[in-house]
Design an enzyme around this catalytic site. Structure first.
Site, short mmCIF file in Angstrom:
data_model
loop_
_atom_site.label_atom_id
_atom_site.label_comp_id
_atom_site.label_asym_id
_atom_site.label_seq_id
_atom_site.Cartn_x
_atom_site.Cartn_y
_atom_site.Cartn_z
N ASP A 92 28.04 46.62 65.93
CA ASP A 92 28.99 46.39 64.82
C ASP A 92 28.25 46.32 63.49
O ASP A 92 28.89 46.28 62.44
CB ASP A 92 29.81 45.12 65.04
CG ASP A 92 28.96 43.90 65.30
OD1 ASP A 92 28.13 43.93 66.22
OD2 ASP A 92 29.10 42.91 64.56
N GLY A 124 35.61 31.98 57.40
CA GLY A 124 35.88 33.10 56.50
C GLY A 124 35.08 33.07 55.22
O GLY A 124 35.30 33.88 54.32
#
Ligand code: AMP
Ligand code: MG
Length: 473
Positions: A245, A122
């Protein structure tokens, strides 16, 4: 006065299954390393000192009115379909409506794990954060639709990558939206027609209020993307990861990972270390965007009342796209050689020059820029190859009104060269942000000569050359 962002969060009002509400994971010692004051003004952001900016744009403090969430999407990555991706290291804080009435996403990138992180941590490290900051601002300076960079904050925490421990950072990205082709694919793959319809309506209201229905949306996105890729080609830009994406329906350039500008021209140039097949090579970008638009078309078909007729209609739209891109490319390159209107004769002249540039290892940016001042021939291994082209070009230029002005507006003097980006990152990791700030200053005016930035115009010496770029996740 506390820092204020005029939030109005339309994405957060979409159904729950469009995202996961999620806060940032706090970081140890946030320190503001970059702040885009001009953009902040444009967005109506007021108040707050440096410490407040560091807290908010690291994710340590949630500003009033924010509704942080991680967006879900799907996508074809290097041609293979992943039915569920999503913001694995990013959070949408919310949206603000800027002074010109345009709605803009405020997103933190590198803000900690989310339900979509898969194996990732992350986080982001300083290198790719500064790279995206400079690249996106440079694209903006060049007049190319792009996401922007509002802030960069060092986290004071290490991020572990192959190379070992690296300094962590969070980028604040500003975008017309983060709706991707892959967002449509997510709902289509799940056969969630209500979700798909809501997304379609949302995207139209936000980006193309003048169109109606999925067909109108598709046509509008195709048009924007055709223009965008032509603009990339005209400045020698290679995106590097044109997965579905990473293709925004707004038509902005998004996701600066292993992207790069070409130094010496060659049509099959690839930089990305993970693009072994050259899928996203410079001159394949026009093909790939058409392929990506075919995926958007496929995702939209279920919304059409008559599927068979829709397939036919959408296929025609997609099949017409290469011609649109080529027309836009020819127009852009005609301007690069000083010609206001492109036709077949002009396109042939351009293609002949490009072939000679590839053969002669000519620097893409410097060759076109030097067409205005007679220095172009020196860019070629064999200047005679340029001389042979020049006579025909000059004959054609005689029919133009103001070729110098056309060329100067089409050919930047300065682009963010790879080796300079690498040197900038190296310096920043060592604590010296002067090269980062200098690149930003200079790249804000890429069409000005800026004699004091002569060193940034030079192609890399052999020892400086960067052969591969990395996603830097
Ligand atoms: P990208 O290639 O950067 O567009 O990322 C592709 C997907 O991987 C996206 O869903 C990202 O959110 C996810 N991702 C990339 N890097 C990380 C990371 N360090 N931690 C978690 N997810 C990541
Ligand atoms: Mg991405």
């Amino acid at each position: 006065m506390t820092l204020h962002l005029p939030f109005d969060n339309s994405y957060a009002r979409l159904p729950d299954r469009f995202y996961t509400r999620q806060g940032a994971v706090p970081v140890r010692a946030p320190r503001l390393i970059a702040w885009n004051a001009g953009l902040a003004d444009e967005l109506g952001i007021t108040g707050g000192d440096e410490a407040a900016r560091a807290r908010i744009f690291s994710g340590n403090e949630v500003p009033e009115g924010a509704a942080p969430l991680a967006q879900v999407y799907a996508g074809h990555q290097f041609g293979g379909f992943s039915p569920q991706l999503g913001d694995g290291r990013a959070l949408l804080l919310g949206e603000v409506v800027d002074g010109a009435g345009h709605r803009r996403d405020i997103q933190l990138k590198g803000s900690g794990p989310t339900p979509y992180s898969r194996m990732g941590d992350g986080r982001a490290w300083l290198g790719p954060v500064l790279r995206e900051y400079v690249m996106s601002e440079a694209m903006h300076g060049l007049g190319i639709p792009t996401t922007r960079a509002l802030a960069a904050v060092a986290t004071g925490e290490p991020v572990w990558r192959e190379a070992g421990a690296l300094p962590g950072a969070v980028l604040t990205r500003v975008a017309a939206s983060h709706i991707r082709v892959g967002t449509f694919q997510y709902f289509a793959a799940r056969r969630d027609l209500d979700g798909l319809r809501a997304l379609c309506d949302h995207a139209i209201a936000r980006h193309y209020p003048h169109v109606t229905g999925p067909a109108g949306l598709l046509e509008a996105v195709i048009d924007r993307q055709a223009q965008l890729v032509a603009k990339w080609l005209a400045v020698g830009f290679i995106h590097g990861v044109m997965n579905t994406d990473n293709t925004a329906v707004s038509g902005e350039t998004i996701d600066y990972g292993p992207c790069a500008f070409m130094d010496s021209y060659h049509p099959v140039t690839v930089f990305s270390s993970i693009d072994a097949q050259g899928r996203y090579a410079y001159d394949n970008q026009a093909n790939v965007i058409v392929w990506n638009m075919a995926q958007l078309a496929t995702a939209l078909v279920p919304l059409m009342p008559d599927g068979e007729a829709a397939v036919e209609e959408f296929t025609a739209l997609v099949h017409a796209m290469p011609e649109r891109i080529e027309a836009a490319r020819q127009q852009a390159f005609a301007a690069k050689i000083g010609i206001a209107e492109a036709g077949p004769e002009e396109a042939a002249l351009v293609d002949d020059l490009l072939a000679r540039m590839a053969e002669g290892r000519a620097d893409f940016t410097n060759t076109f820029r030097a067409l205005s001042n007679g220095g172009a021939r020196d860019q070629f291994l064999d200047p005679a190859a340029f001389d042979a082209w020049e006579a025909g070009w000059r004959a054609r230029l005689a029919r133009e009104r103001d070729p110098q002005a056309v060329m100067r507006a089409a050919n930047p003097a300065i682009i963010p060269r790879n080796h300079r980006m690498e040197q900038m990152i190296e310096a920043a990791v060592a604590g010296d942000f002067a090269p980062f700030e200098r690149l930003l200053d200079v790249l804000a005016h890429p069409f000005d000569d800026q004699p004091e930035a002569e060193d940034l115009r030079r192609p890399p010496a052999p020892s400086e050359e960067v052969r591969a770029t990395f996603c830097g996740t």
